[in-house]
Every structure is written in structure tokens, then in C-alpha cells.
Design an enzyme around this catalytic site. Structure first.
Site, PDB file in Angstrom:
ATOM      1  N   GLU A 133       7.228  25.176   0.276  1.00  0.00           N
ATOM      2  CA  GLU A 133       6.093  24.498  -0.039  1.00  0.00           C
ATOM      3  C   GLU A 133       6.415  23.012  -0.252  1.00  0.00           C
ATOM      4  O   GLU A 133       7.299  22.718  -0.938  1.00  0.00           O
ATOM      5  CB  GLU A 133       5.783  25.233  -1.441  1.00  0.00           C
ATOM      6  CG  GLU A 133       4.409  24.591  -2.146  1.00  0.00           C
ATOM      7  CD  GLU A 133       4.112  25.329  -3.498  1.00  0.00           C
ATOM      8  OE1 GLU A 133       2.677  24.960  -4.056  1.00  0.00           O
ATOM      9  OE2 GLU A 133       4.923  26.021  -4.160  1.00  0.00           O
ATOM     10  N   LYS A 209      -3.833  26.124  -0.511  1.00  0.00           N
ATOM     11  CA  LYS A 209      -3.313  26.893  -1.501  1.00  0.00           C
ATOM     12  C   LYS A 209      -4.646  27.616  -2.405  1.00  0.00           C
ATOM     13  O   LYS A 209      -5.683  26.638  -2.622  1.00  0.00           O
ATOM     14  CB  LYS A 209      -2.569  26.210  -2.550  1.00  0.00           C
ATOM     15  CG  LYS A 209      -1.926  26.888  -3.462  1.00  0.00           C
ATOM     16  CD  LYS A 209      -0.897  25.979  -4.169  1.00  0.00           C
ATOM     17  CE  LYS A 209       0.028  26.772  -5.264  1.00  0.00           C
ATOM     18  NZ  LYS A 209       0.833  25.887  -5.678  1.00  0.00           N
ATOM     19  N   CYS A 246       2.341  30.091  -2.317  1.00  0.00           N
ATOM     20  CA  CYS A 246       2.803  30.254  -3.716  1.00  0.00           C
ATOM     21  C   CYS A 246       2.474  31.078  -4.678  1.00  0.00           C
ATOM     22  O   CYS A 246       2.367  32.089  -4.587  1.00  0.00           O
ATOM     23  CB  CYS A 246       3.126  28.880  -4.290  1.00  0.00           C
ATOM     24  SG  CYS A 246       4.273  28.666  -5.693  1.00  0.00           S
TER      25      CYS A 246
END
Length: 403
Positions: A133, A209, A246
Site C-alpha cells: 500500500e 480503497k 488494506c
């Protein structure tokens, strides 16, 4: 490569190299096989084992101080379909320069590291590679300072992507590049994005995300908000790829959506520290791989990143200058619920798995999760649930006395 430091008048514990290394050190070989079977699953009756790394990749790794692991996850032979063998790679790395160095110097220090690691992936014949990330910068979001950290943000066509495009062309490799994106078309807003670069160096598309954490130090919504792009799956010459960035790994429906959209490989580029999520790290991706019948590459950065200014936490900790130790441990999960060995908790590394994508369909045919799912029932429930007038379906024991 263990580390120790002092903070708040206490001594931080030394970081262990890896869980696997401790098991191998203390458990007798005959019992170790059974322990690994129970903890890590089996592929076609045997544990996923480390395979030899070729000399070229070994020399690059030794010269640049990073680890390389290689394993194989196989499928049964079929009569009508040929094996679909793909080599997948994931990279974990620490930052390359202090966080008070000039922004571009910090970026170039990391790029120089990553270039050598991609060279090793190329030497090993990796087809699809994913970085961690926001690989091109320290994980500064939780400091809640805007500057200088937003200066790392780049448009999708910026310097970081151009570098990745060069490497993709060089090695005929699909590369997923998670980055901090500056969307110049929409008000120069910032997003946590993964750019998918094809093996010809072309930009196939991007994913963002979906879930932004608001827990402890990790309150990232001061930088970017949730994606509106949904759950795109990118069809490449080496298979169909999804990117669950994530915090999205904590949301089961997020994993489900990538599977229903046809993913064969889902990458989870992450940044998470000791004491926050490590007990969950080894199980969430394996559960997702098994229940959705795809391969998962779980990537965590590594090292402790110290910042010039103190910041406070959402969980009452004293002001501090680091989030703790990013524990690496990047690994692969398989549709049949086995997993590969993980990378070190303290060292940069490249993990590679040679897989047969036919295993995705074979496990679907065995467990029938998609066939037996009740999507219409779930859809109705969720539709009802988001209604402001929703009432939970609770059947109360009439013998319970009301206060």
C-alpha cells in the site's frame, strides 16, 4: 536482523524473525509436519514448501539485503483444460530514507529499492506482481499532518506509474502499483489507489480503497475518503485480478464482491502494525480465499517509520513519533485453504508463488459455495436493513421478565 529501541522510558521488545522460524527451531521434524498441516493447511496432501530460488535472483537479493521466497500451489490435472500456471509475486519493503529528508529524495530511495526487487521478480519469471500500500512513501497518513505528506501524491500518469510501466515492459509483467493518487480532473482530490499496469506497459485501470479505518492511530479520512469505483476486476493475459486495499480485508462483503465479479487473484496491499491486527493477519485472507475460491496475496510493509513531529492517538496513548512496527509477514492463500510460508517480520522481501488458476474452479466444484449461497435472501435482508425503519429480527423468550 532484530531491533530494539527506547521510547516513553520503556524498552520495546525485540521483533521475532517469523512465526515459521520459531516453529522450525523448537518443534521436532516429525511433529512439525503435523503442526504445519493443522496451522497452514495442505495442497494436494502436502504442506506448501519453499522451493529453490535461482542464482540470478539470489545474487540480486543478497547484494541488496532482501529476502526471496518461492513456493508452488498445484491443482489436479484435468482432461479438457490445460493447466493455467501463473507466477505471482508480492513485495514488502521498509522506507529508504529518513522522513525528514526532501520528499523526492525519500521517493527515489524507495524506488531504487523496488527496482532491484522487481529485477529479482523478473529473474524468477514472475507474471503478476503487487507492491505494498502506497509503496512510494512512508505511511504518514495517521500523523494527520497535511504537509509535507500530500506532496507524495501523484496523478495516475505520474513519475511512480511511469517507473512501473518501464519495469512492466522490461519483464513482460503485470504490476499492481498501490499509490497515493492526486486526481487532477476532480478538484485535485486525493485517493488511496492501486494502478494496474499491463505486461505491455499500458495502464489497464485503477481501483481505490473502499473502507477507510478510524481506529487508534489509523484515522486516514483526513486524507482520502471511500472509493466510489466499486469492486473492479481487471482481466489480464495472466488472469483476472482484484485489489482489496488494506482495511477492506476486515469486511467480508468486500471480499465477496471481488469474487462475484470473477477474480482469480485478489491482492491485499496493506500497512498494519504489531499489537493492532497481527492475530487476524494469518486468518482473514485464508478465509477469504477459501470462501470465495480465489488466490490471495497479502502484503504488509515492514519496519518502524519515525516522524519529525509527535502526534496523538485515538486510543489514549501518549503523544508519539511512530505507529509501531510494521510486521511484514506477507504470504499467499489458496482456494483450498492452504497458505504459503510468509516473509520475515523484520526484513524487506519478495514472495513468489507458482499457482495453477484451475484450482479456483476445482474448489468451487468441490464445496459449492456459490451454488448453495442464498444471494436473494441476503439482498432482501440488506435492502431491509438500510431502511431507517428497520427492526432486527429478534425472537424474544417470553419467560424473560421485563424490567
Amino acid at each position: 536482523m532484530q531491533e530494539s529501541s527506547r521510547m516513553e522510558g520503556t524498552v520495546k521488545p525485540k521483533q521475532i524473525e517469523s512465526v515459521e522460524s520459531i516453529l522450525e527451531k523448537y518443534i521436532p521434524e516429525d511433529e512439525l509436519k503435523e503442526v504445519k498441516r493443522i496451522l497452514f493447511g495442505q495442497n494436494r496432501g502436502t504442506s506448501v514448501s519453499v522451493q529453490p530460488v535461482n542464482q540470478e535472483a539470489t545474487d540480486i537479493a543478497n547484494a541488496n539485503n532482501f529476502q526471496v521466497l518461492f513456493s508452488k500451489i498445484l491443482a489436479e490435472k484435468e482432461q479438457l483444460r490445460q493447466p493455467r500456471i501463473v507466477r505471482i509475486g508480492i513485495i514488502q519493503n521498509s522506507i529508504g530514507a529518513p522522513t525528514n529528508a526532501p520528499i523526492h529524495d525519500q521517493y527515489m530511495a524507495i524506488q531504487n529499492k523496488i527496482e532491484k526487487m522487481i529485477d529479482a521478480a523478473g529473474a524468477m519469471g514472475v507474471n503478476v506482481l503487487c507492491l505494498q500500500e502506497t509503496w512510494h512513501m512512508p505511511f504518514a497518513f495517521c500523523t494527520r499532518e497535511r504537509y509535507p505528506w500530500v506532496e507524495f501524491a501523484q496523478p495516475v500518469t505520474g513519475e511512480a506509474t511511469q517507473f512501473i510501466q518501464r519495469m512492466a515492459r522490461k519483464y513482460n509483467m503485470v504490476i499492481v502499483s498501490p499509490m497515493l493518487e492526486r486526481d487532477e480532473v476532480h478538484g485535485s482530490t486525493i485517493h488511496n489507489t492501486a494502478v494496474v499496469v499491463g505486461n505491455n506497459g499500458n495502464i489497464i485501470g485503477k481501483s481505490r480503497k473502499n473502507h477507510i479505518p478510524r481506529t487508534g492511530d489509523f484515522n486516514e479520512s483526513t486524507y482520502y475518503m471511500e472509493s466510489t469505483l466499486g469492486h473492479p476486476v481487471f482481466e489480464t493475459v495472466f488472469g483476472k485480478i482484484g485489489i482489496n486495499i488494506c482495511y477492506g480485508r476486515h469486511h467480508n462483503l468486500n471480499w465477496l464482491a471481488y469474487g462475484l465479479n470473477g477474480s482469480e487473484i485478489v491482492f491485499n496491499p496493506s500497512a498494519t502494525v504489531t499489537g493492532l491486527s497481527e492475530p487476524m493477519w494469518g486468518v482473514e485472507a485464508r478465509n477469504a480465499a477459501m470462501t470465495n475460491n480465489y488466490f490471495v496475496g497479502s502484503i504488509n510493509r515492514v519496519g518502524t517509520e519515525h516522524f519529525p513531529n509527535e502526534f496523538t492517538s485515538g486510543d489514549g496513548k501518549p503523544a508519539h513519533k511512530d505507529f509501531g512496527h510494521f510486521y511484514g509477514s506477507s504470504y499467499f492463500s489458496s482456494p483450498d485453504n492452504c497458505r504459503s510460508p510468509g516473509l520475515s517480520r523484520v526484513q524487506d522481501g519478495l514472495n513468489i508463488a507458482e499457482v495453477d488458476l484451475n484450482l479456483c474452479q476445482q474448489v468451487k466444484d468441490k464445496w459449492n459455495f456459490q451454488m448453495t449461497a442464498r444471494y436473494e435472501m441476503y439482498a432482501k435482508f440488506l435492502t431491509d436493513y438500510i431502511d431507517p425503519n428497520y427492526q432486527p429480527q429478534i425472537v424474544r423468550d417470553p419467560s424473560i421478565k421485563k424490567n
